[in-house]
Motif scaffolding. Structure first.
Motif: not given
Length: 149
Positions: A40-45, A98-116
């Motif tokens: 939700d944070d990734a989508l919001f931003l 933690p890095p694994e968690e951060a990378n997953e949300l970073y990738e989702k953020f990128i994916s959300f931007l691409s989907q837009m």
């Protein structure tokens, strides 16, 4: 989740002397992921950044978004956005995810931007990067998904 958003004429990121991402006009986004951040944070931003009206219209007023101008986004992971400098002289990073968690949300953020419909370039997660920015204005915005007004 925190973001530093800069309006740019151009931007690029290099790793080991090789350019791994570059854009012309658009936004450079430094993204920090904190403990407890979610999709939700990734989508919001992503939605906020895609629609943030910080580009000039024909009357030189900030009325256009990066989508309106068909600009691009250069998204760079930056855990230091969660650096706490309140005590001592060395920042603490205990609030960064933690890095694994951060990378997953970073990738989702990128994916959300691409989907837009945005063209998105990136750095390399956890790499030592050199970022070159031609800040336009300068215009720099600070966003935090946890500080809703």
């Amino acid at each position: 989740m925190r973001a530093v958003v800069q309006r740019v004429k151009q931007g690029s990121v290099s790793v080991g002397g090789d350019i791994v991402g570059s854009i012309k006009q658009g936004l450079v986004v430094f993204l920090g992921v904190g403990k407890g951040d979610t999709d939700d944070d990734a989508l919001f931003l992503a939605e906020k950044i895609a629609n943030l009206r910080i580009f000039a219209d024909a009357e030189d007023k900030m009325n256009l978004s990066v989508r309106d101008i068909q600009g691009a986004v250069l998204a760079i992971s930056q855990f230091t956005l969660f650096g706490d400098c309140r005590k001592g002289r060395r920042p603490g990073f205990s609030q960064a995810a933690p890095p694994e968690e951060a990378n997953e949300l970073y990738e989702k953020f990128i994916s959300f931007l691409s989907q837009m419909g945005l063209s998105v370039q990136t750095g390399i997660f956890q790499a030592d990067m050199l970022v070159s920015i031609e800040n336009d204005g300068p215009v720099t915005m600070l966003l935090d998904s946890k500080k809703l007004f």
